[in-house]
Design a protein around this motif. Sequence first.
Motif, PDB file in Angstrom:
ATOM      1  N   ARG A  16      12.182  22.036   2.743  1.00  0.00           N
ATOM      2  CA  ARG A  16      11.116  21.845   3.725  1.00  0.00           C
ATOM      3  C   ARG A  16      11.581  21.162   5.000  1.00  0.00           C
ATOM      4  O   ARG A  16      10.836  21.076   5.975  1.00  0.00           O
ATOM      5  N   GLY A  17      12.803  20.610   4.965  1.00  0.00           N
ATOM      6  CA  GLY A  17      13.255  19.861   6.128  1.00  0.00           C
ATOM      7  C   GLY A  17      12.543  18.529   6.269  1.00  0.00           C
ATOM      8  O   GLY A  17      12.391  18.007   7.376  1.00  0.00           O
ATOM      9  N   ALA A  18      12.084  17.970   5.123  1.00  0.00           N
ATOM     10  CA  ALA A  18      11.402  16.680   5.129  1.00  0.00           C
ATOM     11  C   ALA A  18      11.992  15.817   4.023  1.00  0.00           C
ATOM     12  O   ALA A  18      12.171  16.285   2.898  1.00  0.00           O
ATOM     13  N   LEU A  19      12.293  14.565   4.335  1.00  0.00           N
ATOM     14  CA  LEU A  19      12.880  13.631   3.378  1.00  0.00           C
ATOM     15  C   LEU A  19      11.805  12.616   2.995  1.00  0.00           C
ATOM     16  O   LEU A  19      11.541  11.660   3.725  1.00  0.00           O
ATOM     17  N   PRO A  20      11.150  12.791   1.826  1.00  0.00           N
ATOM     18  CA  PRO A  20      10.058  11.895   1.452  1.00  0.00           C
ATOM     19  C   PRO A  20      10.559  10.647   0.732  1.00  0.00           C
ATOM     20  O   PRO A  20      11.420  10.719  -0.149  1.00  0.00           O
ATOM     21  N   TYR A  21       9.990   9.486   1.113  1.00  0.00           N
ATOM     22  CA  TYR A  21      10.351   8.248   0.437  1.00  0.00           C
ATOM     23  C   TYR A  21       9.263   7.214   0.703  1.00  0.00           C
ATOM     24  O   TYR A  21       8.657   7.219   1.782  1.00  0.00           O
ATOM     25  N   PRO A  22       9.007   6.292  -0.264  1.00  0.00           N
ATOM     26  CA  PRO A  22       7.875   5.383  -0.140  1.00  0.00           C
ATOM     27  C   PRO A  22       8.150   4.114   0.672  1.00  0.00           C
ATOM     28  O   PRO A  22       7.921   2.987   0.224  1.00  0.00           O
ATOM     29  N   ILE A  23       8.661   4.285   1.882  1.00  0.00           N
ATOM     30  CA  ILE A  23       8.818   3.174   2.813  1.00  0.00           C
ATOM     31  C   ILE A  23       8.349   3.643   4.188  1.00  0.00           C
ATOM     32  O   ILE A  23       8.289   4.837   4.463  1.00  0.00           O
ATOM     33  N   ARG A  24       8.027   2.687   5.053  1.00  0.00           N
ATOM     34  CA  ARG A  24       7.622   3.014   6.419  1.00  0.00           C
ATOM     35  C   ARG A  24       8.806   3.593   7.189  1.00  0.00           C
ATOM     36  O   ARG A  24       9.967   3.295   6.886  1.00  0.00           O
ATOM     37  N   ALA A  25       8.523   4.372   8.188  1.00  0.00           N
ATOM     38  CA  ALA A  25       9.587   4.963   8.999  1.00  0.00           C
ATOM     39  C   ALA A  25      10.384   3.896   9.744  1.00  0.00           C
ATOM     40  O   ALA A  25      11.568   4.091  10.050  1.00  0.00           O
ATOM     41  N   GLU A  32       9.724  11.498   5.951  1.00  0.00           N
ATOM     42  CA  GLU A  32       8.329  11.630   5.574  1.00  0.00           C
ATOM     43  C   GLU A  32       7.911  10.441   4.706  1.00  0.00           C
ATOM     44  O   GLU A  32       8.166  10.431   3.499  1.00  0.00           O
ATOM     45  N   PRO A  33       7.276   9.429   5.289  1.00  0.00           N
ATOM     46  CA  PRO A  33       6.800   8.312   4.459  1.00  0.00           C
ATOM     47  C   PRO A  33       5.732   8.795   3.476  1.00  0.00           C
ATOM     48  O   PRO A  33       4.842   9.560   3.842  1.00  0.00           O
ATOM     49  N   ILE A  34       5.842   8.350   2.225  1.00  0.00           N
ATOM     50  CA  ILE A  34       4.833   8.674   1.216  1.00  0.00           C
ATOM     51  C   ILE A  34       4.367   7.375   0.580  1.00  0.00           C
ATOM     52  O   ILE A  34       5.000   6.320   0.744  1.00  0.00           O
ATOM     53  N   SER A  35       3.281   7.423  -0.156  1.00  0.00           N
ATOM     54  CA  SER A  35       2.739   6.226  -0.783  1.00  0.00           C
ATOM     55  C   SER A  35       3.494   5.914  -2.076  1.00  0.00           C
ATOM     56  O   SER A  35       4.077   6.810  -2.704  1.00  0.00           O
ATOM     57  N   PRO A  36       3.475   4.664  -2.510  1.00  0.00           N
ATOM     58  CA  PRO A  36       4.068   4.335  -3.809  1.00  0.00           C
ATOM     59  C   PRO A  36       3.446   5.134  -4.952  1.00  0.00           C
ATOM     60  O   PRO A  36       4.153   5.490  -5.905  1.00  0.00           O
ATOM     61  N   ALA A  48       6.775   1.803  -8.780  1.00  0.00           N
ATOM     62  CA  ALA A  48       5.740   1.962  -7.754  1.00  0.00           C
ATOM     63  C   ALA A  48       5.200   0.608  -7.326  1.00  0.00           C
ATOM     64  O   ALA A  48       4.951   0.365  -6.129  1.00  0.00           O
ATOM     65  N   GLY A  49       5.028  -0.302  -8.297  1.00  0.00           N
ATOM     66  CA  GLY A  49       4.574  -1.644  -7.965  1.00  0.00           C
ATOM     67  C   GLY A  49       5.556  -2.368  -7.061  1.00  0.00           C
ATOM     68  O   GLY A  49       5.144  -3.101  -6.138  1.00  0.00           O
ATOM     69  N   ALA A  50       6.834  -2.166  -7.316  1.00  0.00           N
ATOM     70  CA  ALA A  50       7.855  -2.804  -6.482  1.00  0.00           C
ATOM     71  C   ALA A  50       7.797  -2.277  -5.053  1.00  0.00           C
ATOM     72  O   ALA A  50       7.916  -3.042  -4.084  1.00  0.00           O
ATOM     73  N   TYR A  51       7.600  -0.969  -4.898  1.00  0.00           N
ATOM     74  CA  TYR A  51       7.513  -0.406  -3.547  1.00  0.00           C
ATOM     75  C   TYR A  51       6.218  -0.834  -2.854  1.00  0.00           C
ATOM     76  O   TYR A  51       6.194  -1.020  -1.628  1.00  0.00           O
ATOM     77  N   GLN A  52       5.147  -0.995  -3.625  1.00  0.00           N
ATOM     78  CA  GLN A  52       3.903  -1.477  -3.031  1.00  0.00           C
ATOM     79  C   GLN A  52       4.095  -2.888  -2.483  1.00  0.00           C
ATOM     80  O   GLN A  52       3.673  -3.205  -1.367  1.00  0.00           O
ATOM     81  N   ALA A  53       4.752  -3.745  -3.265  1.00  0.00           N
ATOM     82  CA  ALA A  53       5.033  -5.107  -2.803  1.00  0.00           C
ATOM     83  C   ALA A  53       5.969  -5.088  -1.597  1.00  0.00           C
ATOM     84  O   ALA A  53       5.831  -5.882  -0.653  1.00  0.00           O
ATOM     85  N   MET A  54       6.923  -4.173  -1.619  1.00  0.00           N
ATOM     86  CA  MET A  54       7.893  -4.058  -0.535  1.00  0.00           C
ATOM     87  C   MET A  54       7.224  -3.700   0.791  1.00  0.00           C
ATOM     88  O   MET A  54       7.713  -4.053   1.872  1.00  0.00           O
ATOM     89  N   SER A  55       6.099  -2.997   0.715  1.00  0.00           N
ATOM     90  CA  SER A  55       5.441  -2.521   1.933  1.00  0.00           C
ATOM     91  C   SER A  55       4.960  -3.665   2.816  1.00  0.00           C
ATOM     92  O   SER A  55       4.718  -3.478   4.011  1.00  0.00           O
ATOM     93  N   ALA A  56       4.837  -4.867   2.239  1.00  0.00           N
ATOM     94  CA  ALA A  56       4.404  -6.028   3.023  1.00  0.00           C
ATOM     95  C   ALA A  56       5.572  -6.724   3.720  1.00  0.00           C
ATOM     96  O   ALA A  56       5.367  -7.645   4.506  1.00  0.00           O
ATOM     97  N   LEU A  57       6.780  -6.299   3.434  1.00  0.00           N
ATOM     98  CA  LEU A  57       7.970  -6.930   4.010  1.00  0.00           C
ATOM     99  C   LEU A  57       8.347  -6.277   5.337  1.00  0.00           C
ATOM    100  O   LEU A  57       8.017  -5.114   5.596  1.00  0.00           O
ATOM    101  N   PRO A  58       9.102  -6.987   6.182  1.00  0.00           N
ATOM    102  CA  PRO A  58       9.571  -6.380   7.433  1.00  0.00           C
ATOM    103  C   PRO A  58      10.738  -5.424   7.235  1.00  0.00           C
ATOM    104  O   PRO A  58      11.028  -4.581   8.093  1.00  0.00           O
TER     105      PRO A  58
END
Length: 280
Positions: A150-159, A216-220, A240-250
Motif C-alpha cells: 500500500r505504500g503505507a508504514l503503520p505503527y502506533p506512534i505519532r508522526a 501511517e499512525p495507528i491506534s494502540p 497495546a497498554g505500553a503504547y497507550q502509555a507511550m502516547s503521553a510522552l514527548p
Amino acid sequence: MTYVIHGATGAQGAPVVSALAAAGRPVTAVTRNADTIVDGARVVAAAYSSPADLTDAYRGAEGVFVHLPVASEENRRIFAGNILTAVRAARPARVVFSTSGFPIDPAVGGAAATLAAGLADSGVSHAVITPELYLENLLMPYVVDSARDRGALPYPIRADFPVSWASHLDIADAAVALFERTDVTGVVAVGQYPAITGPDLAQAFGARLGRDVVFEPISPEEFRVSVAPVIGEAAAADVAGAYQAMSALPGRSIAPETSAQKLLGITPRTTSQWLADMGL
C-alpha cells in the motif's frame, strides 16, 4: 567457562549466539527443548519457571545474556524473580540483561524494573542494555506488507514522535562487547542518536523498496488486534497498554551520556543499513 544465552533460537538471543560463536567463544544455548539444535552452541533445557533449572544453567558461566520473554506481566514478574534467585545462587561471572524496551524506573515498576534492581543488589558484575523500540517490530506482516503493498508504514506512534530505534543485531553487538568490558556497569542505552520519527522510517523503507512510502499512525488498539494472532491475546494487550502509555510522552530517545556510542564505541545501524542487513 561458557556464555549462557537465553532465547538462543529467538530474535533476541540468536544474534548473540552467532556473534559469540563467530568469535570462537564457548556458548550454551538455553532452550525449552534439549533436543533443539543450535549452530555453534551446546544446548541445555531450562525453564524460566524453574529457579533450579536456571541455577544449574548459570553455574560456572563466564557470562549470561538474559531478557524476559513476551508473556503476561504476571508471568514476567515470576520469571524475573526466578532469574534473580538463580543469579544469587550460581553467581556467574557476568550478567548482561536486555530490557527489551520495558521501563526500569522503580517508580513505574514492572518485571524489568524488578530484575534490573535485583541485579544491582546481587553483587554480581552486570550491565543493563536499554533499547527503546526494535526495528524488528517493523517486520511484522501487518507493517512490512503494508509498506510493500500500500505504500503505507503503520505503527502506533505519532508522526512527530522521535525514537532511538535499535535492531537485535545492535543489541548483540553491545552484549558481546559488555562481556569483555567488565569495567562498564549499569545502564547502557542502545539506539540511534539523534532519534528519528515515523516519516524518517517511511523514507528509508521507500528508498529500499523503490516506491513512495508514507508513515501511517495507528491506534494502540489497532496494533493490538494486528499482533494478537502472532504473540497471543494477553501479551498483545500488555503491548497495546505500553503504547497507550507511550502516547503521553514527548518521544523515546536515548541519553547520549549512557549510550553505547559513548561507553562502548559502538554505533547502531541506521534504518537503511538494517534494512540491507535484513535483505529487504
